[in-house]
Structures are given as structure tokens and as C-alpha cells.
Design a protein around this motif. Structure first.
Motif, PDB file in Angstrom:
ATOM      1  N   GLU A  10       0.857  -1.218   0.121  1.00  0.00           N
ATOM      2  CA  GLU A  10       0.256   0.236  -0.117  1.00  0.00           C
ATOM      3  C   GLU A  10       0.406   1.799   0.338  1.00  0.00           C
ATOM      4  OE1 GLU A  10      -2.571   0.033   2.791  1.00  0.00           O
ATOM      5  OE2 GLU A  10      -4.212  -1.654   2.445  1.00  0.00           O
ATOM      6  N   ASN A  11       1.968   1.314   1.075  1.00  0.00           N
ATOM      7  CA  ASN A  11       2.860   2.070   0.490  1.00  0.00           C
ATOM      8  C   ASN A  11       4.389   1.832  -0.521  1.00  0.00           C
ATOM      9  OD1 ASN A  11       2.292   4.367   2.877  1.00  0.00           O
ATOM     10  ND2 ASN A  11       1.963   1.663   3.887  1.00  0.00           N
ATOM     11  N   ASN A  12       5.365   3.281  -0.449  1.00  0.00           N
ATOM     12  CA  ASN A  12       5.951   3.451  -1.487  1.00  0.00           C
ATOM     13  C   ASN A  12       7.476   4.376  -0.832  1.00  0.00           C
ATOM     14  OD1 ASN A  12       7.627   2.809  -3.495  1.00  0.00           O
ATOM     15  ND2 ASN A  12       6.191   3.240  -5.169  1.00  0.00           N
ATOM     16  N   PHE A  13       8.462   4.381  -1.875  1.00  0.00           N
ATOM     17  CA  PHE A  13       9.498   5.463  -1.215  1.00  0.00           C
ATOM     18  C   PHE A  13       8.815   6.607  -0.801  1.00  0.00           C
ATOM     19  CE2 PHE A  13      11.281   0.795  -2.147  1.00  0.00           C
ATOM     20  CZ  PHE A  13      12.164   1.350  -0.568  1.00  0.00           C
ATOM     21  N   ASN A  14       9.284   7.402  -0.079  1.00  0.00           N
ATOM     22  CA  ASN A  14       9.091   8.685   0.179  1.00  0.00           C
ATOM     23  C   ASN A  14       9.826  10.050  -0.312  1.00  0.00           C
ATOM     24  OD1 ASN A  14       6.196   8.011  -0.566  1.00  0.00           O
ATOM     25  ND2 ASN A  14       6.104   7.263   2.250  1.00  0.00           N
ATOM     26  N   PHE A  15      10.243  10.590  -0.759  1.00  0.00           N
ATOM     27  CA  PHE A  15      11.353  11.627  -0.938  1.00  0.00           C
ATOM     28  C   PHE A  15      10.824  13.296  -0.789  1.00  0.00           C
ATOM     29  CE2 PHE A  15      12.159   7.565  -3.616  1.00  0.00           C
ATOM     30  CZ  PHE A  15      13.020   7.912  -3.121  1.00  0.00           C
ATOM     31  N   LYS A  16      11.608  13.941  -0.283  1.00  0.00           N
ATOM     32  CA  LYS A  16      11.802  15.248   0.417  1.00  0.00           C
ATOM     33  C   LYS A  16      11.878  15.836  -1.145  1.00  0.00           C
ATOM     34  CE  LYS A  16      11.767  15.429   4.961  1.00  0.00           C
ATOM     35  NZ  LYS A  16      12.988  16.203   5.976  1.00  0.00           N
ATOM     36  N   ASN A  17      11.229  17.204  -1.434  1.00  0.00           N
ATOM     37  CA  ASN A  17      11.226  17.631  -2.383  1.00  0.00           C
ATOM     38  C   ASN A  17      12.957  18.347  -2.721  1.00  0.00           C
ATOM     39  OD1 ASN A  17      10.805  19.464  -4.922  1.00  0.00           O
ATOM     40  ND2 ASN A  17      11.742  21.330  -3.808  1.00  0.00           N
ATOM     41  N   SER A  18      13.967  17.657  -4.233  1.00  0.00           N
ATOM     42  CA  SER A  18      14.924  17.789  -4.111  1.00  0.00           C
ATOM     43  C   SER A  18      16.335  17.137  -3.680  1.00  0.00           C
ATOM     44  CB  SER A  18      15.542  19.275  -4.021  1.00  0.00           C
ATOM     45  OG  SER A  18      15.381  20.194  -4.845  1.00  0.00           O
ATOM     46  N   ASP A  19      15.482  15.879  -3.154  1.00  0.00           N
ATOM     47  CA  ASP A  19      16.263  15.527  -2.709  1.00  0.00           C
ATOM     48  C   ASP A  19      16.019  13.335  -2.711  1.00  0.00           C
ATOM     49  OD1 ASP A  19      17.711  13.724  -0.294  1.00  0.00           O
ATOM     50  OD2 ASP A  19      16.918  14.049   1.656  1.00  0.00           O
ATOM     51  N   HIS A  20      17.558  13.334  -2.861  1.00  0.00           N
ATOM     52  CA  HIS A  20      17.643  11.800  -3.228  1.00  0.00           C
ATOM     53  C   HIS A  20      17.549  10.212  -2.365  1.00  0.00           C
ATOM     54  CE1 HIS A  20      21.405  13.279  -2.906  1.00  0.00           C
ATOM     55  NE2 HIS A  20      21.585  11.061  -3.342  1.00  0.00           N
ATOM     56  N   HIS A  21      17.757  10.877  -1.159  1.00  0.00           N
ATOM     57  CA  HIS A  21      17.105   9.466  -0.107  1.00  0.00           C
ATOM     58  C   HIS A  21      16.022  10.125   0.505  1.00  0.00           C
ATOM     59  CE1 HIS A  21      21.522  11.781   0.014  1.00  0.00           C
ATOM     60  NE2 HIS A  21      21.900  10.090   0.314  1.00  0.00           N
ATOM     61  N   PHE A  22      15.360   9.091   0.263  1.00  0.00           N
ATOM     62  CA  PHE A  22      14.184   8.201   0.825  1.00  0.00           C
ATOM     63  C   PHE A  22      14.223   8.461   1.923  1.00  0.00           C
ATOM     64  CE2 PHE A  22      15.778   3.649   0.534  1.00  0.00           C
ATOM     65  CZ  PHE A  22      15.214   3.187   2.075  1.00  0.00           C
ATOM     66  N   ILE A  23      13.163   8.962   2.946  1.00  0.00           N
ATOM     67  CA  ILE A  23      11.953   9.303   4.300  1.00  0.00           C
ATOM     68  C   ILE A  23      12.089   7.339   4.550  1.00  0.00           C
ATOM     69  CG2 ILE A  23      10.661   9.864   5.182  1.00  0.00           C
ATOM     70  CD1 ILE A  23      10.362  11.908   3.128  1.00  0.00           C
TER      71      ILE A  23
END
Length: 246
Positions: A4-17
């Protein structure tokens, strides 16, 4: 892969939360078991990005950087890097939330390799020939050991990274060179710092330091006449390519 979920990222960031959700962890555990039992399968990870995001990664675009972050996580769970292909795609309809977070800018597909299909091997051979024929060359100003890479140069880093990722035993050779201005021993040091700068870019692309040889030739191997400024500029270079095997 069902989650149900996926990897999330902050704007301009390539490290997932982090932390990653439990259902996503389970999905990747199931995926590991699936590919182990189905060796003909290949996983394609597609990272998305928008034009208004800033790319601070070592990759030519933020989407590819995000895909590689996910690939590295998959590898940490036991999924072999040889069966993971990563891509970056511009997708301007992505909209961040109020906290400037993009939810799930990652897509996945599974590809089946048909018995007798040599396209993968052919692609890797073509990539190897491309890297050796047209290696990455970084040119430095006098005394300079750090530069900003262009998108084209970052793509060459990504190509080298991909080849090393897919071919067991392949290694990268980085050679730093200088002009003949100044002391020869100091120039040898400058050449090494320039080689180490390029090495860091490969390490940022998750290539093991054990697969990278970074050396300096200092001023000993000029490719142009040091009597001219143009010649000196050509000699202040670092060449990044694949190490030849016998």
C-alpha cells in the motif's frame, strides 16, 4: 510487488524518507524470494522527478538517483544488483504535500529474459566499448582539484557505475594528470587528489572502493605541448575508464 505504501522523498532529495513502512519491507522480502525462484526475471526501478527540483546527486538526473537509492535498499535485502535496472523519468505532474514531500515517485516493472536472448550481454558489450572508446575526461584549472561535473559527465559516471554493477570482476581505473607547472613531486600529489575526486563520485554511485583504482601520473604523460596554455589545459586532466583485463 504488492504494498500500500512506497518510498517517499523530500523535494530535491534523492534519499528516501525513513523509516520504511512494514508492508513495504514485506513486499521486498517477498520480491527477494520471487526473483530467487525465477532467475529469468529482471526488476526495473523507475524514479521520477520534476523540472523544478534541484539535483544535488552524483547522477545525471534526480529520478535516476532516486531509483538507485531504492536499488541499494533492495541490495541490502539480498536482491542481486545484476537483476536490477534503474531509470529516471521526468514527470512534472508530481505534486508534493504541504511538507514538500513527494509520495511514491517510484514505479516498478518486472521483465522476463527469454532463453537464448543475448540482448543483455550485447548491451553490456556495447556499453563497455562506449566507455573505453569515449572515457570520462575531467579537465582542471591550475592548482584545482575539485570541479562541478556537467550532466553529460555525470551520465558517463552512471554508465561506468552500471557496467561495474552488472559485471563481476570488472574494475575502474582513474588516472590523474597535470601540466608541468611547478614542482614534479607536488604535481604528482595534485594528480592523486584529482583522481580521488573522481573516485568519490563513483563511491557516491555506490561502487565499492575495492573495485576502483585511483592513481596519479603527475606531469609524466602529457598529451599536448606544455609550451602553450592550450596544451597545459589539455594535460590537466583526469581520465576515468574501465580497467583492461588480459
Amino acid at each position: 510487488m504488492n504494498a500500500e505504501n512506497n518510498f517517499n522523498f523530500k523535494n530535491s532529495d534523492h534519499h528516501f524518507i525513513t523509516p520504511v513502512s512494514d508492508d513495504l519491507k514485506k513486499a521486498f522480502t517477498d520480491l527477494q524470494a520471487y526473483v530467487k525462484g525465477n532467475p529469468s526475471k529482471r526488476i526495473q526501478v523507475i524514479g521520477h522527478y520534476t523540472a523544478n527540483e534541484k539535483n544535488n546527486s552524483a547522477y545525471p538526473n534526480l529520478g535516476l538517483a532516486r531509483a538507485n537509492a531504492v536499488k541499494n535498499h533492495m541490495m541490502s535485502l539480498g536482491v542481486p544488483s545484476k537483476i536490477i535496472d534503474t531509470y529516471g523519468t521526468l514527470k512534472n505532474d508530481l505534486v508534493p504535500n504541504a511538507d514538500n514531500v513527494y509520495f511514491g515517485p517510484i514505479d516498478y516493472t518486472v521483465k522476463t529474459i527469454v532463453a537464448g536472448d543475448t540482448s543483455e550481454a550485447d548491451e553490456l558489450k556495447a556499453l563497455r566499448d562506449k566507455i573505453i572508446t569515449n572515457p570520462l575526461v575531467l579537465n582542471f584549472k591550475t592548482g584545482q582539484t575539485v570541479i562541478n561535473l556537467t550532466t553529460e559527465q555525470r551520465q558517463k559516471i552512471a554508465d561506468i557505475s552500471k557496467y561495474l554493477d552488472k559485471v563481476n570482476g570488472a574494475t575502474c581505473l582513474i588516472v590523474g594528470h597535470t601540466d608541468n607547472v611547478g614542482d614534479a613531486s607536488e604535481n604528482m600529489g595534485y594528480g592523486q587528489k584529482r583522481a580521488d575526486f573522481a573516485k568519490k563520485y563513483l563511491i557516491d554511485n555506490e561502487i565499492s572502493t575495492s573495485r576502483i583504482t585511483a592513481i596519479s601520473k603527475g606531469q609524466t604523460e602529457p598529451i599536448a605541448d606544455n609550451a602553450t596554455e592550450e596544451g597545459k589545459a589539455k594535460n590537466r586532466r583526469t581520465v576515468v575508464t574501465l580497467k583492461e583485463t588480459n
